[in-house]
Design a protein around this motif. Structure first.
Motif, PDB file in Angstrom:
ATOM      1  N   GLU A  88       0.839  -1.192   0.000  1.00 53.90           N
ATOM      2  CA  GLU A  88       0.000   0.000   0.000  1.00 53.90           C
ATOM      3  C   GLU A  88       0.878   1.247   0.000  1.00 53.90           C
ATOM      4  O   GLU A  88       2.086   1.197   0.118  1.00 53.90           O
ATOM      5  CB  GLU A  88      -0.914  -0.005   1.229  1.00 53.90           C
ATOM      6  N   ASN A  89       0.171   2.390  -0.166  1.00 54.98           N
ATOM      7  CA  ASN A  89       0.803   3.727  -0.121  1.00 54.98           C
ATOM      8  C   ASN A  89       1.933   3.875  -1.135  1.00 54.98           C
ATOM      9  O   ASN A  89       3.072   4.139  -0.768  1.00 54.98           O
ATOM     10  CB  ASN A  89       1.327   4.026   1.295  1.00 54.98           C
ATOM     11  N   PRO A  90       1.722   3.792  -2.422  1.00 54.74           N
ATOM     12  CA  PRO A  90       0.425   3.538  -3.063  1.00 54.74           C
ATOM     13  C   PRO A  90       0.130   2.046  -3.164  1.00 54.74           C
ATOM     14  O   PRO A  90       1.021   1.219  -3.054  1.00 54.74           O
ATOM     15  CB  PRO A  90       0.610   4.168  -4.461  1.00 54.74           C
ATOM     16  N   LEU A  91      -1.115   1.715  -3.437  1.00 55.81           N
ATOM     17  CA  LEU A  91      -1.509   0.329  -3.571  1.00 55.81           C
ATOM     18  C   LEU A  91      -0.904  -0.261  -4.840  1.00 55.81           C
ATOM     19  O   LEU A  91      -1.012   0.313  -5.919  1.00 55.81           O
ATOM     20  CB  LEU A  91      -3.037   0.233  -3.618  1.00 55.81           C
ATOM     21  N   GLN A  92      -0.239  -1.425  -4.702  1.00 55.01           N
ATOM     22  CA  GLN A  92       0.339  -2.129  -5.834  1.00 55.01           C
ATOM     23  C   GLN A  92       0.092  -3.618  -5.663  1.00 55.01           C
ATOM     24  O   GLN A  92       0.022  -4.108  -4.528  1.00 55.01           O
ATOM     25  CB  GLN A  92       1.842  -1.859  -5.942  1.00 55.01           C
ATOM     26  N   LEU A  93      -0.019  -4.288  -6.762  1.00 55.67           N
ATOM     27  CA  LEU A  93      -0.296  -5.719  -6.762  1.00 55.67           C
ATOM     28  C   LEU A  93       0.767  -6.405  -7.602  1.00 55.67           C
ATOM     29  O   LEU A  93       1.007  -6.028  -8.750  1.00 55.67           O
ATOM     30  CB  LEU A  93      -1.698  -5.981  -7.332  1.00 55.67           C
ATOM     31  N   HIS A  94       1.407  -7.427  -7.034  1.00 53.23           N
ATOM     32  CA  HIS A  94       2.443  -8.190  -7.722  1.00 53.23           C
ATOM     33  C   HIS A  94       2.035  -9.664  -7.744  1.00 53.23           C
ATOM     34  O   HIS A  94       1.575 -10.204  -6.730  1.00 53.23           O
ATOM     35  CB  HIS A  94       3.796  -8.038  -7.029  1.00 53.23           C
ATOM     36  N   ARG A  95       2.208 -10.274  -8.919  1.00 57.98           N
ATOM     37  CA  ARG A  95       1.900 -11.692  -9.072  1.00 57.98           C
ATOM     38  C   ARG A  95       3.109 -12.511  -8.636  1.00 57.98           C
ATOM     39  O   ARG A  95       4.238 -12.264  -9.053  1.00 57.98           O
ATOM     40  CB  ARG A  95       1.556 -12.004 -10.521  1.00 57.98           C
TER      41      ARG A  95
END
Length: 862
Positions: free
Chosen positions: A107-114
């Motif tokens: 978070e902070n910023p929100l990120q998504l990793h596979r």
């Protein structure tokens, strides 16, 4: 355990790298199954390019779509840790490779990793037969080369760890044949030599299954061959392999396929019945059924493509001979997918509450969709079902980010309930909805608002110290500290004194208190600028004006203006003994510093040596004779006159007038002219002193007054007038006009002023020129404010012997005009406001005019 960064090495490498840079990175780790809890997979923080401090600050965590949390992140080292043992066989079955998809969320910023975890197989399972024993009934008449199907062993491992080969212990009659069908090794027992039941009726064989692991694991099954006599033909299926397809929504009882076998024997030896093999699982028997007589396989239970999309099993055909002969075939049933599953909406991460000043495109939540169906039935489109200041941004496949799409206002909408609508691409399509509640946090964006823009307060003079004047209140629609209000008074001055010396305000509740009592005669009205400021950061404020009006109380007694008793305790007046009834002896004039009804004055004769001789007018204060003076009346009369106001309680004062009755008393004109000449001489001196004093103030002032005096001396025919006007503006108040008139009554000369405020009482006062005064001095009268000398100047100038003069009463800051309207320099304002100066000035003007008139008409009395 090695960490492997997953890089595609194929013809799409360039395209993949482009997508990698614009979306998120993918990381793959490889671990063996059955790792104990606490084992380290790899340093995921380092692989994601995060510092250890960011692991906690950005809340690095692992989200799994499977529901089980096999892994977690160590906040101390940023390592990916195994939570519990992983059984590859239960997780992936026979699938290879076995990939466990994870999502690393920061978070902070929100990120998504596979993140993909490849579970590597270890040889933890030995080949296992469904039954450790198998009995075969083989007639002795069967020819060599006959094949008998044996049960296959199951090994849930994959690759080299799976089943690799079978072996049969050495014997004289049988050999082992292994065939491969659909990648499955199937053992068959082949008769190598003819059997002779009489020599050996039972044969014991050991079938061993071996895998390719290290160390090697194996399983065995004991085969008992019973040699039978007669019935030498086994049923033979038309096809050894049947493959069919059926939809997963097939009705129970629906026919799938019909198998058929033929037995060349006759009678019972040729009658065939169909059965599932012994190793057929109970789960498969719950789904399918076979008619033992017809060989029709039908649907027995509910089919589910998502649980199992393929079923494989064997069917036996047995005759009724003795011994019983059997044949077998394999069945493969594929389950077609039908759009029978609703899409699922998964909230991966949600940031709530959201500050109301969040800019557009602020990420609020990460959302993903799932559909258990496959193909087009599993493609899901996510939309917002209700309009809101949010929108969905597509990210990875079936992943979205919910972002702001407009300004937020907590005061209007403190929370939003976002309805998400997911619909798949099946036919007919299926959909589902999910609600997400988003709270909006407060920001200090609203200043306090007063209940009124201005307040009007009335308070009595002489009020008690600390008494409350009023309370102001303001409202702030924000929350908590942003809505907490403190009140203060903006610094200003009233009569050159700071407003804080007059009032005090309670900063918490807005109550305004008087610091001391007020005096109406000194101050009638003032303004307070109140500020309301909230406790936000930065704080916001607004102002309101409080108008405070001081109400008059009767706290001043009437003050006698004429007759003046400066030279003694009583005023001395003369009158002739020949005076008739109604003769004006004198006129008592008093003023009251109060206003309104409190300033209404009445006169009464309180005591008199001879009450039958004199009377006092109730309203004007004129002392007149009630009858003619006789020879018997005493020559000295003392009158005590009481002067009262109209207030509550009544305030009063008294004045003593001594009247001297003289025989043959009269005022010769010649004497008056002599006195006038003397006065003219004295006035000349005063004029000189006046010019000298004015010269010390300003050269411009000296020139102005010189012109003023010359003009007044030349034009004294009744057309000259003096006015007092406000210097700052041309404002006129017609209700404040005064009518001033010169009257004579025997030896008494007086100026009578009539008029006043049309909305209040009429005022009547005068200025007397006593015959006994050698300077012909003026008596000044002021009916209202004791500090407003404008009216005093007006009354002074009214004593000049012109017919009628009009004045305009304004503020203290004034200019003096003659009929030529020559302005008085501003530097003389303070001097004009001095009473002795005003008396001297007006006396000088009077002397000059008298001199001019006597020169033009010497025989006309003044």
């Amino acid at each position: 355990m090695g960490i492997t960064l997953f890089l595609r090495r194929n013809i799409y490498c360039c395209l993949f790298l482009l997508i990698w840079n614009t979306i998120e990175a993918q990381i793959r780790y490889s671990i063996p199954e059955e790792l104990r809890g606490g084992s380290v997979v790899g340093n995921i923080a380092k692989d994601l390019g995060l510092d250890l401090s960011e692991v906690v600050d950005r809340k690095l965590r692992i989200a799994s779509g499977s529901g089980k949390r096999y892994f977690s992140v160590s906040v101390e080292k940023g390592e990916l840790i195994v939570n519990e043992k992983i059984d590859r066989e239960s997780l992936c079955g026979q699938s290879a490779p076995c990939l466990l998809p994870l999502e690393a969320v920061v978070e902070n910023p929100l990120q998504l990793h596979r993140v993909e975890i490849e579970i590597q197989d270890i040889n933890d399972n030995a080949p296992n037969f469904n039954s450790n024993e198998r009995t075969l009934n083989i007639p002795e008449s069967i020819n060599p080369g006959a094949k008998f199907l044996l049960d296959s062993a199951d090994d849930p491992d994959v690759g080299t760890n799976s089943l690799q080969s079978y072996s049969l212990d050495r014997n004289k009659y049988f050999v082992l044949n292994v065939k491969t069908q659909d990648g499955i090794k199937i053992p068959e027992l082949v008769l190598d030599k003819p059997l002779d039941r009489e020599k050996q009726g039972v044969h014991k064989l050991i079938l061993t299954a071996v895998d390719g692991g290290s160390p090697v694991r194996s399983g065995s099954c004991e085969i008992t061959v019973v040699v039978l006599d007669i019935n030498d033909n086994a049923p033979q299926f038309e096809k050894s392999f049947y493959e069919v397809t059926i939809d997963e929504n097939a009705q129970i009882g629906s026919n799938i396929v019909k198998v058929s076998a033929v037995d060349l024997d006759e009678g019972p030896n040729g009658e065939v019945e169909y059965f599932f093999t012994d190793k057929t699982s109970d789960a498969l028997r719950a789904v399918f059924d076979i008619n033992s007589k017809t060989g029709v396989i039908s649907v027995k239970g509910l089919l589910d493509h998502e649980q199992a999309n393929l079923h494989k099993f064997d069917v036996l055909a047995k005759d009724k001979g003795i011994p019983q002969m059997e044949g077998h075939c394999s069945i493969k049933i594929k389950i077609n997918d039908v759009n029978d599953n609703d899409p699922d909406i998964v909230i991966t991460s949600l940031s709530s509450p959201v500050p109301e000043n969040s800019p557009s495109n602020t990420v609020i939540a990460l959302i993903s969709t799932k559909d258990a169906d496959s193909g087009e039935n599993g493609k899901v489109n996510l939309t917002l079902a209700t309009p809101s200041p949010f929108r969905l941004n597509p990210s990875l496949s079936n992943h979205y980010s919910l972002v702001t799409n407009g300004p937020l206002d907590r005061e209007k909408y403190p929370e939003y309930e976002i309805k998400l609508n997911a619909i798949d691409s099946g036919s007919p399509p299926r959909s589902s909805q999910k609600s997400v509640k988003i709270m909006v946090s407060d920001v200090n964006d609203n200043p306090p608002v007063f209940s009124q823009k201005s307040y009007t307060v009335y308070t009595k003079e002489n009020s008690v110290h600390g008494s409350i004047l009023c309370s102001v209140s303001a409202h702030d629609p924000d929350l908590d500290q942003n809505a907490k209000i403190s009140y203060s008074v903006l610094d200003s001055k009233v009569q050159d004194v700071s407003i804080s010396s007059y009032i005090y305000i309670n900063s918490d509740n807005g109550s305004i208190y008087a610091m001391h009592s007020f005096d109406y005669e000194k101050m009638k009205v003032f303004q307070i600028q109140v500020q309301a400021k909230d406790h936000g950061s930065p704080s916001l404020s607004s102002n309101a004006t409080v108008h405070v009006f001081i109400l008059d109380q009767n706290d001043n007694a009437p003050a006698v203006i004429y007759p003046s008793a400066v030279m003694g305790s009583a005023s001395h007046q003369r009158m002739p003994r020949s005076a008739k009834a109604g003769h004006l002896v004198t006129k008592v004039t008093a003023v009251d510093a109060d206003s309104g009804h409190n300033a209404w004055i009445s006169y009464r004769l309180a005591e008199a040596a001879d009450a039958s001789l004199f009377s006092v007018n109730l309203h004007t204060g004129e002392v007149r004779t009630k009858r003619s003076v006789s020879e018997q009346d005493d020559s000295s009369q003392r009158l005590l006159i009481e002067i009262k106001d109209n207030g509550e309680p009544v305030q009063s004062t008294t004045v003593t007038v001594d009247v001297l009755i003289e025989d043959g008393f009269h005022e010769p004109v010649s004497d008056y002219r002599k006195k006038s000449a003397e006065v003219s001489k004295k006035s000349g001196k005063i004029t000189l002193y006046l010019i000298i004093s004015l010269a010390s103030v300003s050269l411009l002032c000296l020139m102005t007054f010189f012109i003023l005096l010359v003009k007044c001396a030349r034009g004294s025919r009744g057309s000259s007038s003096c006015c007092i006007r406000r210097s700052e503006s041309g404002y006129k108040n017609p209700n404040r006009n005064l009518q001033i008139q010169l009257n004579t009554d025997g030896p008494i000369k007086y100026v009578e002023v009539l008029g006043g405020d049309m909305m209040s009482q009429s005022q009547s006062f005068g200025s007397y020129l006593s015959p006994m005064s050698e300077f012909s001095d003026f008596t000044l009268v002021k009916p209202s404010s004791t500090t407003d000398f404008t009216d005093t100047l007006n009354v002074l100038d009214a004593s000049l012997p012109d017919s009628t003069w009009k004045f305009e009463s304004q503020q203290v800051s004034t200019l003096l005009f003659c009929k030529l309207h020559l302005p008085l320099p501003a530097g003389l304002h303070k001097e004009i406001h001095s009473l002795p100066f005003a008396v001297a000035l007006m006396s000088t003007i009077h002397r000059l005019r008298q001199t001019g008139k006597e020169k033009r008409a010497p025989k006309q009395p003044g």
